[in-house]
Write an enzyme that holds these catalytic residues in place. Structure first.
Site, PDB file in Angstrom:
ATOM      1  N   SER A 564       0.823  -1.216   0.000  1.00  0.00           N
ATOM      2  CA  SER A 564       0.000   0.000   0.000  1.00  0.00           C
ATOM      3  C   SER A 564       0.855   1.263   0.000  1.00  0.00           C
ATOM      4  CB  SER A 564      -0.919   0.002   1.222  1.00  0.00           C
ATOM      5  OG  SER A 564      -0.141  -0.114   2.393  1.00  0.00           O
ATOM      6  N   GLY A 593      -1.861  -3.949   0.967  1.00  0.00           N
ATOM      7  CA  GLY A 593      -2.028  -5.165   1.776  1.00  0.00           C
ATOM      8  C   GLY A 593      -1.122  -6.317   1.387  1.00  0.00           C
ATOM      9  N   ASN A 623       3.851  -5.639   5.732  1.00  0.00           N
ATOM     10  CA  ASN A 623       2.630  -6.399   6.053  1.00  0.00           C
ATOM     11  C   ASN A 623       2.941  -7.802   6.568  1.00  0.00           C
ATOM     12  OD1 ASN A 623       0.781  -4.349   5.350  1.00  0.00           O
ATOM     13  ND2 ASN A 623       1.146  -4.800   3.177  1.00  0.00           N
ATOM     14  N   ASP A 714      -0.973   7.484  10.474  1.00  0.00           N
ATOM     15  CA  ASP A 714      -1.282   6.183  11.094  1.00  0.00           C
ATOM     16  C   ASP A 714       0.001   5.431  11.452  1.00  0.00           C
ATOM     17  OD1 ASP A 714      -0.355   5.526   8.595  1.00  0.00           O
ATOM     18  OD2 ASP A 714      -2.003   4.168   8.082  1.00  0.00           O
ATOM     19  N   HIS A 717       1.548   4.730   6.872  1.00  0.00           N
ATOM     20  CA  HIS A 717       1.418   5.223   5.497  1.00  0.00           C
ATOM     21  C   HIS A 717       1.813   6.694   5.400  1.00  0.00           C
ATOM     22  CE1 HIS A 717      -1.413   1.764   5.573  1.00  0.00           C
ATOM     23  NE2 HIS A 717      -0.831   1.531   4.406  1.00  0.00           N
TER      24      HIS A 717
END
Ligand code: SGN
Ligand code: CA
Length: 741
Positions: A564, A593, A623, A714, A717
């Site tokens: 992502s 993802g 991830n 977050d 990102h």
């Protein structure tokens, strides 16, 4: 003393005769050094349906021609596949690698990446003629073959289509005979006879729907095929997923296609669907007439008995078993006849003495054991692959060998036989020491094999993996989180797991350890096990297709690969992208993802086919940490696999490997620490030529290690500012690699 001149002449004569002898023996060694290989590979042929294996059907349904190979050579009684399903087994044979490593892990959605190293390519380079005729089933076009003539996907029994480089053509006849004739005709007139050859002679039979040749339709009339003792298995004492499969003779045979019953399905309680037998539409009127005459009377009798209530549930199962087995064994008969023709040809042509002949099938099959048809499970009947080999002068005649061998071994064996070095990344081992050992197992041979099945909707067999040694089998079912352990000596039919029996605790622990060791040795872990995205499959496949389309519209000089964070160049990073990369023919292969295993899948399934960039920018792994807390070691091995793929496919491109971006607000955040551990490992992957490692993480962090909210709200990102810093940090490297802005 003899005259010196005499001595000279004598010495010269002696030398020249020695030289001639040496040449002669060299010539002989040469021929022997480069044996031909006829690899006869059928589809779903169970050991219990080959008489040289001595199973329960050996008298009722012998295979005299396959037995000729056994008589002159060796029968391997512990020969296994690594994944009991068609495509994966075939991909393993070609590559010498387990399916999770060669990328073809299932029949639903996998496509063989034919750009990878295979034994036919290596033999071809070494001067062999290479040919494959018959079932291929790997979706992509065969590579590494001088000649290929393959069935369309599974192929049909009657008047099938064959595909060659010239296109697809329907041919009249019965598939097994057509494949045999094509194989013989290539041997006789299709090859360059000055070269050694490998012929992959690959039958479709006896695969479902088991349609026999006209000449065999009455074979076994009036005969009762013996039933296996586990025909009515209740699946107790093993993982609960056994009860959920859909491959039971009792419940899963279809009315028309499998059981060849006419018209509508009159008894949906006993038969699935009303699906028609697709073969019937393809038949000539004569073929159809023969078919109807053969099945008609027996069908009528069955329908009448059903109508009269003469058959209870068990009797219906028994009827279905007979129908199934007779058709299956009839199909086997044509395969065996084809083997006979091949052996006759090798004898007559004089090829036999320097030709290795192997009879083998892509996996085993259930012939009613556990009440089943089909394969997929790690139980013996489908884990096993027949492996019968004759090699004059090397394999002693008439032996049985119980060494643990596996389909990963075939490619190394073929290369070794041809004196071609076995590449170190092949996972199997040359069987030559075993072949020479008669009925013995040579010292240092493997003590256990690894197995993996991914789980597919077809037949609803649960995913599982495991290990088998000479006495025990351990299976792990990730969905139910259960171990099953079988004592193969006491319980050869595998009817009761002893995983919970304290008496077996040491064995259980030992096998768990062995499984972990085997996987580590093969580099198999979740991060390297190629996978498509689960629930989110639809958008993900769609993006994959869109990206492949964009790639075609190329050319692209710069390709970003990642998750992502990379996909975000299309979101918060959009303006920066436009500023920095729009003018540089860049492509974004970031998929939100994704973990390493998904990138592996994408790269092996087309995303590299139409790109030839100067530079790849790769960042992947966060991830693996975020979703699964993969050990850094595993994630790094996933990254390494991706680099291996890129290097093999695009040797001229540079690869900028980025450290995984920091995540979590604080330096001591668990995931931050894990990502750092990954980064420690992957920086060692820089190779000084093609792979350049770059760590830009400082650009995002405060001096105290805090990750500011303005950069990554977050803590994972980047926002626009983050993308700006990323682009700036990357810029000098891109320029250095020949991509001026
Ligand atoms: C088909 C068969 C299945 C079989 C798979 C895989 N159904 O889907 O029974 O398991 O192939 O077989 S059928 O009704 O279409 O025959 S494999 O040999 O290719 O692995
Ligand atoms: Ca098969």
């Amino acid at each position: 003393m003899k005259h010196p001149g005499f001595f000279f002449v004598w010495a010269a004569m002696r030398l020249s005769s020695l030289f001639a002898a040496a040449c002669l023996s060299l010539a002989a060694a040469r021929a022997e050094d480069r044996p031909n290989i006829v690899f006869i590979f059928s589809d779903d042929h169970a050991l219990n349906a080959i008489s040289s294996y001595g199973g329960p059907l050996k008298d009722v349904a012998p295979t005299p021609n396959i037995d000729r190979i056994a008589k002159d050579g060796a029968v391997f009684t512990r020969s296994y596949c690594g994944n009991s399903i068609c495509g994966p087994s075939r991909a393993t044979v070609l590559t010498g690698k387990h399916s999770v490593t060669n990328g073809f892990i299932d029949n639903s959605g996998s496509r063989f990446d034919g750009t990878q190293q295979t034994f036919p390519k290596l033999l071809q380079k070494a001067g062999y003629q290479t040919s494959i005729i018959g079932k291929w089933h790997l979706d992509s076009t065969p590579t590494g073959f001088d000649h290929w003539e393959i069935l369309n996907s599974q192929g049909m029994y009657y008047n099938p289509e064959f595909i060659t480089s010239a296109g697809s053509k329907r041919e009249n006849g019965y598939v097994t005979d057509l494949i045999t004739d094509k194989a013989l005709s290539w041997l006789e007139s299709g090859r360059d006879k000055s070269k050694p050859f490998v012929l992959m002679f690959q039958q479709k039979a006896p695969h479902r729907n088991w349609s026999p040749a006209a000449r065999h339709m009455h074979l076994f009339d009036g005969v009762t095929i013996p039933e296996p003792p586990t025909l009515f298995d209740d699946y107790a004492n093993r993982d609960e997923s056994l009860k959920k499969q859909a491959m039971q003779i009792a419940n899963d045979f279809s009315w028309g296609n499998d059981m060849k019953l006419p018209g509508e399905n009159l008894y949906p309680k006993f038969f699935t669907g009303a699906d028609r037998n697709g073969e019937l539409q393809r038949m000539t009127p004569e073929q159809l007439a023969t078919w109807n005459a053969a099945y008609g009377p027996e069908n009528q009798k069955f329908l009448a008995d059903m109508k009269d209530g003469k058959l209870d549930e068990k009797a219906v199962v028994r009827w279905k078993y007979q129908r199934y087995m007779k058709d299956y064994l009839r199909c086997v008969r044509a395969v065996d006849e084809g083997v006979g023709k091949m052996l006759d040809y090798l004898d007559k042509s004089g090829l036999a003495k320097n030709t290795i002949v192997i009879y083998c099938a892509d996996q085993g099959f259930y012939l009613g054991e556990h009440g089943w048809f089909d394969k997929r499970w790690m139980f013996e009947e489908s884990l096993s692959m027949p492996f019968i080999i004759r090699w004059p002068g090397v394999v002693p005649a008439g032996v049985r060998n119980a060494s643990l061998i596996q389909n990963i071994d075939y490619a190394p064996t073929f290369l070794d036989a041809a004196h071609v070095p076995v590449p170190p990344d092949m996972q199997g081992r040359s069987l030559i020491p075993v072949l020479k050992a008669g009925d013995k197992t040579p010292d240092g041979w493997r003590d256990a094999i690894y197995y993996f099945y991914s789980g597919e909707t077809t037949h609803a067999v649960a995913p599982h993996e495991g290990v088998r040694n000479s006495g025990y089998k351990l299976m792990w079912f990730p969905k139910t989180k259960q171990w099953n352990l079988f004592d193969l000596k006491k319980d050869p039919q595998e009817l009761k797991s002893v995983a919970d029996d304290p008496a077996y605790a040491p064995i259980l622990e030992g096998l768990k350890k062995r499984l972990a060791e085997l996987k580590a040795g093969y580099g198999i872990n979740p991060a390297t096990t190629t996978a498509q995205r689960g629930e989110e499959l639809q958008w993900w496949r769609q993006r994959h297709n869109e990206k492949m389309k964009l790639a075609k519209e190329g050319p692209h000089d710069l390709v970003f690969i990642g998750d992502s964070i990379t996909q975000g160049w299309e979101g918060p990073g959009k303006e920066i992208w436009t500023e920095y990369y729009a003018g540089r023919k860049a492509l974004n292969l970031g998929f939100s993802g994704d973990r390493t295993e998904h990138v592996i899948w994408r790269l092996m399934n087309g995303e590299l086919d139409n790109v030839d960039p100067k530079v790849f920018v790769l960042m992947i792994g966060t991830n693996n940490t975020g979703h699964r807390m993969d050990p850094a070691e595993d994630t790094a091995s996933g990254v390494r696999r991706i680099l291996d793929i890129l290097r093999a496919r695009k040797p001229d491109a540079k690869i900028v490997l980025l450290s995984v971006f920091p995540r979590g607000e604080k330096a001591e955040d668990k995931m931050r620490v894990r990502n750092n551990e990954i980064n420690e490992r992957i920086k060692a992957f820089a190779d000084g030529t093609q792979v350049i490692h770059l760590d830009v993480n400082d650009r995002f962090l405060n001096p105290d290690g805090l990750l500011p909210k303005e950069i990554m709200p977050d803590f994972l990102h980047p926002q626009a500012e983050g993308y700006k810093r990323w682009a700036e940090a990357l810029e000098p490297t891109l320029v250095k690699l020949g991509l001026p802005k």
